[in-house]
Design an enzyme around this catalytic site. Sequence first.
Site, PDB file in Angstrom:
ATOM      1  N   GLU A  39      33.565  40.182  36.924  1.00 22.33           N
ATOM      2  CA  GLU A  39      33.004  39.767  38.212  1.00 22.33           C
ATOM      3  C   GLU A  39      33.229  40.872  39.230  1.00 22.33           C
ATOM      4  OE1 GLU A  39      34.265  36.023  39.940  1.00 22.33           O
ATOM      5  OE2 GLU A  39      34.186  35.016  37.993  1.00 22.33           O
TER       6      GLU A  39
ATOM      7  N   GLU B  91      40.179  33.267  35.757  1.00 18.10           N
ATOM      8  CA  GLU B  91      41.102  33.386  36.877  1.00 18.10           C
ATOM      9  C   GLU B  91      42.161  32.281  36.935  1.00 18.10           C
ATOM     10  OE1 GLU B  91      38.083  35.656  39.991  1.00 18.10           O
ATOM     11  OE2 GLU B  91      38.682  33.595  40.422  1.00 18.10           O
TER      12      GLU B  91
END
Length: 458
Positions: free
Chosen positions: A361, A164
């Site tokens: 995720e 991320e």
Amino acid sequence: MKQFPKNFLWGAATSAPQSEGAALIDGKSATTWDKWFEMEPERFNSNQGPQVTSDVYHQYKDEVKRMKAINMNSYRTSISWARLLPDGKNLNEKAVKFYRDYFTELKENGVEPIINLFHFDMPWWLMERGGWEVREAVEAFAFYAKTAFEQFGDIVKKWSTFNEPMVHIECGYLGDAHYPRKNDFKLAVQVGYHTLMAHTRAVEEFRKLAIKNGEIGIILNVSPAYARSESKEDVEAKECADSLYIFSFLDPVALGKFPEKLVSLLKENNLLPQMEERDKQLIAENTVDFLGMNYYQPFRVKAPVQTHTPAIRPNDFFSGYDMPGKRMNEYRGWEIYPEALYDVAMMMKNKYHNIPWYVSENGMGVAEEERFADENGEIQDDYRIDFMKEHLEQLHKGIQDGSNCFGYHTWTFADCWSWLNGYRNRYGFYRVDIENDCKRTIKKSGHWYKKLIEKNGF
């Protein structure tokens, strides 16, 4: 019965700084989190810092046994840069032994390690020199990546460079949730660019080593933008949001080029980063083998309410839209919208040449889970099971429609430390008792996940 492809990767994800603990022992040097907690502990939930987290550094063998017990066949975690190379140059042999033992333990128990290199944990020695603000960080990261590939490439075959990257950019340079808490749009763009070039150089080093059966990718968070209406202004807001927050990394890493919309936005607002002559060629030549997509929530947008010319913040291009009637996870303040995962699957198929990808995720954080314990003390987290089911239904639909998805990972396996939030919200299949030597206790969702994997569907 919703059946998933053969050899589908079922697992979970965490990171070194959120699970290992052992923050400043066995040669590991400080990260921004260690120093920030030292400087301002009151900023952290209940003064919960990074010293111990979930103590995986000492408990990894038992942790891997628990993974095997619920049939997981894969697991993503990260290496701590500050542990492996405490000064950025010299190898920490204790770190090499720990990671080799850890990764080997995973492999021997049928759990494929997917190893990430950077999960928001900037070494303090580099932060003092400017961190991602300076070009020096690009080559420092490339050296670290090369070192990790050399030390562990015989065990680990699936690698990712960053988790991320938009988060450390947005939270550290457009907000105050990550150090150094600056708020400077132009600097944020430069930080993002250096991060992208660090990724690119790491991929280049990986290609040079030609690790047998090795693959490299990147983990990106995707919150697809949805426009309030079909008006020209709202649709433009959606396009700007996707260009800034999704395509800014996805296009270069997967297609080898920058999106034209993004370049135009940055150029018109004097926000283009400083670049070096070979950068575009490096980006074009070093695309990834696979992508990890972290999905939690959509991004509802509308035309900007107030604007500056030139832009001084992303909200000059779009504003958030509070859609009436949306379902919410009130603990995180996030909308629950599983349908977006299907849209992500179709985006991978149609816009990115059906590149191999996986859900890296997906999960639900809930506070004070002890409220849901039964008479035996087991957390009855049906809300988490329902959340996963709904998202897996959409993912299954995407796979049926031809998207090349090879796995699904939840966040997370065992409750982990979460930056400024500490242990406020819990995400794991196992509850971690931080008051009792980080003792693990399985939750109802852990039993459900075991059966899901046994059947390769539900």
